[in-house]
Design a protein around this motif. Structure first.
Motif, mmCIF file in Angstrom:
data_model
loop_
_atom_site.group_PDB
_atom_site.id
_atom_site.type_symbol
_atom_site.label_atom_id
_atom_site.label_comp_id
_atom_site.label_asym_id
_atom_site.label_seq_id
_atom_site.Cartn_x
_atom_site.Cartn_y
_atom_site.Cartn_z
ATOM 1 N N ASP A 146 31.656 -4.429 -59.527
ATOM 2 C CA ASP A 146 31.511 -4.070 -60.940
ATOM 3 C C ASP A 146 31.998 -2.656 -61.228
ATOM 4 O OD1 ASP A 146 29.378 -3.213 -59.332
ATOM 5 O OD2 ASP A 146 28.081 -2.906 -61.070
ATOM 6 N N VAL A 196 34.569 -9.909 -55.836
ATOM 7 C CA VAL A 196 33.178 -9.749 -56.265
ATOM 8 C C VAL A 196 32.234 -10.406 -55.260
ATOM 9 C CG1 VAL A 196 31.523 -10.153 -58.134
ATOM 10 C CG2 VAL A 196 33.951 -9.785 -58.663
ATOM 11 N N VAL A 228 28.818 -8.289 -63.071
ATOM 12 C CA VAL A 228 30.183 -8.440 -63.588
ATOM 13 C C VAL A 228 30.209 -9.332 -64.824
ATOM 14 C CG1 VAL A 228 32.454 -9.422 -63.073
ATOM 15 C CG2 VAL A 228 31.308 -8.000 -61.370
ATOM 16 N N PHE A 270 35.058 -6.699 -67.891
ATOM 17 C CA PHE A 270 35.594 -7.262 -66.663
ATOM 18 C C PHE A 270 36.429 -8.530 -66.847
ATOM 19 C CE2 PHE A 270 31.617 -5.056 -65.351
ATOM 20 C CZ PHE A 270 32.213 -4.070 -64.569
#
Length: 327
Positions: free
Chosen positions: A127, A146, A154, A161
């Motif tokens: 993030d 991720v 996120v 994002f």
């Protein structure tokens, strides 16, 4: 005289009889306590012995990696390693030159934003935001790797994002029981539901077979079994491996070399994440994770030793701070 002797004899016999017939409660309790302590000590020693023989430990002062030729990342079939969140797409994007932007505070004040955005492909982690930090980290995001533990951080900020770059590919990694169909917690459904409204976003999860490949790679490079040594692979490990598969050349911004935290002459603390200035210190985090034997921790320094080895075999370079060949 004879009477006195008889009395003494009777007294002695009576006394012995009393001593034999009566139980000493204090003595019995003491004996039980001693037996309990002995058993407790034996059980504790057995547990410790069992733990030490079934778990590999990391020796921070004697870190080494096995200098062997790692697998040829360019021969890996990425189509089977990354499963689409929706539909039957395959991950086939290939880049000649990629930059990996870490989350390190070393990037603050670097003024690398324009250089990063001019790169063919950019790779970010978890993030790490770009809004407000464009001058130093840029805003372009081609890939974002991720961890399963960062999914909610996120996806709860889609404008940051998911809708920031014209085209973005998200690659989620984690234990198969977290990210597969029917997995506990429903992370896959959350990813499907959240990314659905954004046609510019392609989302994939690392397949169970690919997760094992990353584990095997760690074991092959370090000689340590990840699970037995109570280690979690970091997002940096997955990001570097993925970048090696998708990119011909990789330049990494903001990653410190493996000996950085041990050779600093003066104490100069930097936040672990550039977007959390009041967060934990970077080197403190690295060293504590590397030395820890309780619970599962990342082995950041060991991973960087592996990356240094890969750099000598593949087109990988590092800056901010710069890495040297002898590191």
């Amino acid at each position: 005289m004879s009477r006195k002797k008889d009395l003494i004899g009777k007294k002695d016999l009576s006394g012995k009889k009393d001593l034999i017939g009566k139980k000493d409660p204090t003595g019995a309790t003491g004996q039980q306590t001693a037996i309990f302590l002995l058993l407790f000590t034996l059980i504790t020693l057995l547990i410790l012995y069992s733990s030490n023989t079934s778990r590999e430990s990391f020796q921070f002062s004697a870190l080494k990696v096995k200098h062997r030729q790692p697998p040829n990342f360019k021969r890996v079939d990425i189509r089977s390693g990354y499963l689409p969140v929706r539909g039957n797409k395959t991950l086939h994007l290939h880049c000649q030159r990629c930059v990996v932007i870490t989350s390190s505070s070393h990037l603050i004040g670097s003024h690398l934003g324009a250089t990063i955005d001019d790169s063919e492909c950019t790779v970010r982690m978890n993030d790490a935001p770009t809004t407000g930090y464009e001058k130093d980290v840029g805003s372009k995001t081609t890939f974002r790797v991720v961890a399963h533990s960062s999914v909610y951080r996120v996806l709860r900020r889609p404008q940051e994002f998911l809708n920031k770059t014209q085209e973005t590919t998200l690659i989620f990694w984690g234990p198969p029981n977290k990210l597969q169909e029917g997995s506990k917690g429903g992370l896959l459904r959350v990813i499907q539901h959240t990314t659905g409204p954004f046609p510019n976003v392609a989302a994939y999860v690392v397949s169970p077979g690919k997760m094992k490949t990353f584990d095997d790679l760690f074991r092959g490079e370090t000689g340590k079994d990840r699970e037995k040594s109570r280690s979690w692979l970091s997002t940096g490990w997955f990001t570097m491996g993925i970048a090696m598969e998708l990119c011909d050349r990789v330049h990494v911004y903001g990653m410190v070399p493996p000996n950085y935290c041990s050779r600093r002459a003066a104490v100069h603390k930097l936040a672990y994440h550039y977007y959390e200035p009041k967060g934990p210190d970077e080197c403190t985090t690295y060293i504590q994770n590397e030395r820890s034997r309780r619970g599962s921790h990342h082995r950041f320094i060991t991973e960087k030793l592996v990356f240094a080895h890969w750099a000598s075999l593949y087109n990988i370079t590092f800056s901010h701070p710069r890495w040297f060949q002898d590191q």
